[in-house]
Design an enzyme around this catalytic site. Structure first.
Site, short mmCIF file in Angstrom:
data_model
loop_
_atom_site.label_atom_id
_atom_site.label_comp_id
_atom_site.label_asym_id
_atom_site.label_seq_id
_atom_site.Cartn_x
_atom_site.Cartn_y
_atom_site.Cartn_z
N GLY A 251 0.90 -1.21 -0.03
CA GLY A 251 -0.07 -0.10 0.01
C GLY A 251 0.85 1.23 -0.02
N TYR A 331 -9.73 5.81 -11.98
CA TYR A 331 -9.53 6.73 -10.68
C TYR A 331 -9.27 8.00 -10.70
CZ TYR A 331 -7.90 1.80 -10.23
OH TYR A 331 -7.80 0.36 -10.20
N CYS A 358 -13.08 4.83 -28.38
CA CYS A 358 -14.37 5.72 -28.49
C CYS A 358 -15.01 5.56 -27.23
CB CYS A 358 -15.26 4.82 -29.47
SG CYS A 358 -14.22 4.84 -31.02
N1 LLP Z 1 -1.85 -7.03 -0.79
C1 LLP Z 1 -3.11 -6.78 -0.98
C2 LLP Z 1 -4.06 -7.78 -0.15
C3 LLP Z 1 -3.64 -6.00 -2.03
O1 LLP Z 1 -4.98 -6.17 -2.22
C4 LLP Z 1 -2.81 -5.19 -2.76
C5 LLP Z 1 -3.54 -4.22 -3.88
C6 LLP Z 1 -1.51 -5.13 -2.52
C7 LLP Z 1 -1.09 -5.84 -1.37
C8 LLP Z 1 -0.56 -4.28 -3.00
O2 LLP Z 1 -0.65 -2.88 -2.74
P1 LLP Z 1 0.19 -1.56 -3.31
O3 LLP Z 1 1.49 -1.83 -2.60
O4 LLP Z 1 0.47 -2.14 -4.75
O5 LLP Z 1 -0.46 -0.60 -3.13
N2 LLP Z 1 -5.46 -0.77 -9.25
C9 LLP Z 1 -5.35 0.38 -8.41
C10 LLP Z 1 -4.49 -0.38 -7.10
C11 LLP Z 1 -5.21 -1.57 -6.75
C12 LLP Z 1 -4.45 -2.07 -5.69
C13 LLP Z 1 -5.23 -3.65 -5.06
N3 LLP Z 1 -4.60 -4.25 -3.95
C14 LLP Z 1 -4.60 1.49 -8.87
O6 LLP Z 1 -3.93 1.43 -9.85
O7 LLP Z 1 -4.30 2.39 -8.19
#
Ligand code: LLP
Length: 432
Positions: A251, A331, A358
Site C-alpha cells: 500500500g 480513478y 471511442c
Molecule cells: N496486498 C493486497 C492484499 C492487496 O490487495 C494489494 C493491492 C497489495 C498487497 C499491493 O498494494 P500496493 O503496494 O500496490 O499498493 N489498481 C489500483 C490499485 C489496486 C490495489 C489493489 N490491492 C491502482 O491502479 O491504483
C-alpha cells in the site's frame, strides 16, 4: 528539477533524465527505443526497481522477514524474475498469477495467496506446489480450504486477513481496510475465526495479515493498523494459538504529482520500534508491496497522432489509450506527461491528452502544457504499476510491448500483441 529547452520544468522520477535534448532512462535514449519497437511501449528500469526494493531491505535488515511483491501491480515474467532473483517472494491473487510466479522461478514456500474469492481448483494447485501461506478472508473460505486440504491429506498454512478499520486516506476505490469494504474479517470476529481455524484438522495457523489500502502517503495509518493487529495477536495467543508471522500488506504510495510518501526504510524503522516496544521484536514480518517497487520504474511511450485545437479544449490525440493506461479513466489518476525530445516551447499550449478509444472517459491527462506536433513522442510517467497488468483489448487494440533497461542495455520482455493473437481463441459459427 530536470527540464530542457523551454518546456515547463517537471521533476522526473529517479533514473529518468534529459541529456542532449533527449529523455533517457538509465542512459538509454527513450526515443530510440520507441523507434525500434513502436508505440505504445512500456519501458522499465531494472535499477529503479532494485533500488526501491533496497529501501525495504534496509528498513527490515537484521529482522526475520519476507518481502512478497504483490505481482498484481505488474506481473510480466521478466519483472517477477528480477524481483525474485533479488530475494522477493510473491503475493498472488489467482491461479493464473500462481503459474506466472512459478514460471518466473519463485520458491513456492515464498508465495502467499491473497484475495476474497479463491476457487477449489486454485486452492488445490497452491497446496500441491506447497505455497507458504493462504491469506484467508472469510469463515466460508476457511471451511472450503480445510475440506480441500483434508481431501489431499494436507494441512493448509493459513493467515486470517483482519480488517483493522483504519482510514488510509486514499482514493475510495483503492481503500480496503475500512468497515464498509469487502476485505478481511471485522476486528470483533477475528478471535472467534482463529479459534475456528485452529480447530480445523486441514488447517495450520501460521500468521495474521491486513492490508489497508493503496497509494498511502502517510505513516500514521500503518502505525494504527500495526497497533490494532498487535492487540489481536495478544488476544489470539492468550487463547493458545501461536502466530508465527505478522503481515502488514502493501500500500505504500509513490510520487505521481508531488506526493511525499514516507521512505520505505524509514517507515519500517518506525514500525519495528513499535514492535520492539510491544514485545514483538523477534516476530517474523511479511509485507506485500506492489506499486512502491515498480510504479516509478516505468514509463509508457506514446506518439502524437493528431492535434485537434478547439474552442473550449485543445485535444492531443496519442496512440496510447485507456486500454493501455486505465488509471486516469478508472480513478481519475494523475500521470505526468513529458516530451521525449522537447521543442523550444514557442508554441506551448494547454492540451487534453486523449487516446483513440471511442469513450469520453478515454483520457490520459487533462490541461497539460506542452509544445508538440504530430509525430512527436511523449512519455507517460509512473506507469510501472497497474498499467500493463490492467491493460485490456477494448476496441480490439493489441496490448503494448515492454522493454526492460538494465545498465545501458535494453531487452524486449514482451512482444506487442497482434490482432491474430487476439482472434486465436474465437471461432465463427458454422456456415448454415
Ligand atoms: N496486498 C493486497 C492484499 C492487496 O490487495 C494489494 C493491492 C497489495 C498487497 C499491493 O498494494 P500496493 O503496494 O500496490 O499498493 N489498481 C489500483 C490499485 C489496486 C490495489 C489493489 N490491492 C491502482 O491502479 O491504483
Amino acid at each position: 528539477m530536470s527540464h530542457s529547452a523551454g518546456q515547463l520544468p517537471v521533476s522526473l522520477p529517479p533514473h529518468f533524465a534529459y541529456s542532449s535534448g533527449q529523455l533517457h532512462i538509465d542512459g538509454v535514449e527513450l526515443d530510440a527505443l520507441a523507434r525500434a519497437h513502436g508505440t505504445p511501449l512500456f519501458v522499465y528500469s531494472k535499477a529503479a526497481m532494485l533500488s526501491a526494493l533496497s529501501a525495504y531491505q534496509r528498513g527490515l535488515k537484521g529482522r526475520d522477514h519476507q518481502i512478497c511483491y504483490a505481482m498484481k501491480a505488474n506481473s510480466t515474467l521478466a519483472i517477477l524474475q528480477t524481483l525474485v532473483q533479488a530475494g522477493c517472494g510473491l503475493d498472488i491473487v489467482s491461479g493464473g498469477e500462481l503459474e506466472r510466479a512459478l514460471t518466473a522461478g519463485v520458491a513456492p514456500s515464498k508465495v502467499i495467496f491473497s484475495g476474497v474469492g479463491k476457487t477449489r481448483p486454485e486452492m488445490r494447485r497452491a497446496l500441491e506446489v506447497g505455497i507458504g501461506c493462504f491469506n484467508v478472508e472469510s469463515t466460508a473460505e476457511l471451511d472450503v480450504l480445510d475440506e480441500v486440504a483434508r481431501g489431499m491429506g494436507l494441512r493448509a498454512p493459513v493467515s486470517i486477513r483482519v480488517n483493522p478499520n483504519v482510514d488510509p486516506k486514499t482514493h475510495p476505490y483503492i481503500s480496503t481496510g475500512l468497515k464498509g469494504n469487502k476485505f478481511g474479517i471485522a476486528h470483533e470476529e477475528v478471535l472467534a475465526t482463529y479459534r475456528h481455524a485452529a480447530a480445523c484438522s486441514g488447517l495450520r495457523v501460521v500468521g495474521i495479515d491486513c492490508h489497508i489500502g493503496s497509494q498511502i502517503t502517510e505513516a500514521a495509518p500503518y502505525m494504527d493498523a500495526m497497533d490494532r493487529m498487535l492487540d489481536l495477536v495478544d488476544a489470539i495467543e492468550a487463547a493458545g494459538i501461536p502466530i508465527e508471522h505478522l503481515d502488514l500488506g502493501g500500500g505504500l504510495g509513490i510520487d505521481y504529482n508531488g506526493e511525499t510518501p514516507p521512505d520505505a526504510g524509514a517507515l519500517w524503522q518506525a514500525l519495528l520500534q513499535k514492535l520492539d516496544t510491544r514485545g514483538y521484536g523477534q516476530r517474523k514480518i511479511v509485507i506485500e508491496p506492489g506499486r512502491s517497487l515498480v510504479g516509478n520504474a516505468g514509463a509508457c511511450l506514446t506518439e502524437v497522432l493528431y492535434l485537434k485545437p478547439g474552442e473550449q479544449k485543445n485535444f492531443l490525440i496519442v496512440d496510447a489509450a485507456m486500454n493501455d493506461l486505465p488509471r486516469p479513466a478508472m480513478y481519475q489518476a494523475f500521470h505526468k506527461i513529458v516530451p521525449l525530445s522537447p521543442r523550444d516551447a514557442l508554441a506551448m499550449k494547454t492540451w487534453d491528452v486523449v487516446g483513440p478509444v471511442c469513450e469520453s472517459g478515454d483520457w490520459i491527462g487533462r490541461d497539460r502544457a506542452l509544445d508538440v506536433q504530430a509525430g512527436d513522442r511523449l512519455a507517460v510517467l509512473a506507469a510501472g504499476a497497474y498499467c500493463m497488468s490492467m491493460a485490456s483489448n477494448y476496441n480490439t487494440r493489441g496490448r503494448a510491448a515492454e522493454v526492460l533497461v538494465d545498465g545501458g542495455t535494453s531487452t524486449l520482455i514482451r512482444m506487442r500483441e497482434s490482432t491474430a493473437d487476439q482472434l486465436r481463441l474465437e471461432s465463427l459459427l458454422p456456415v448454415a
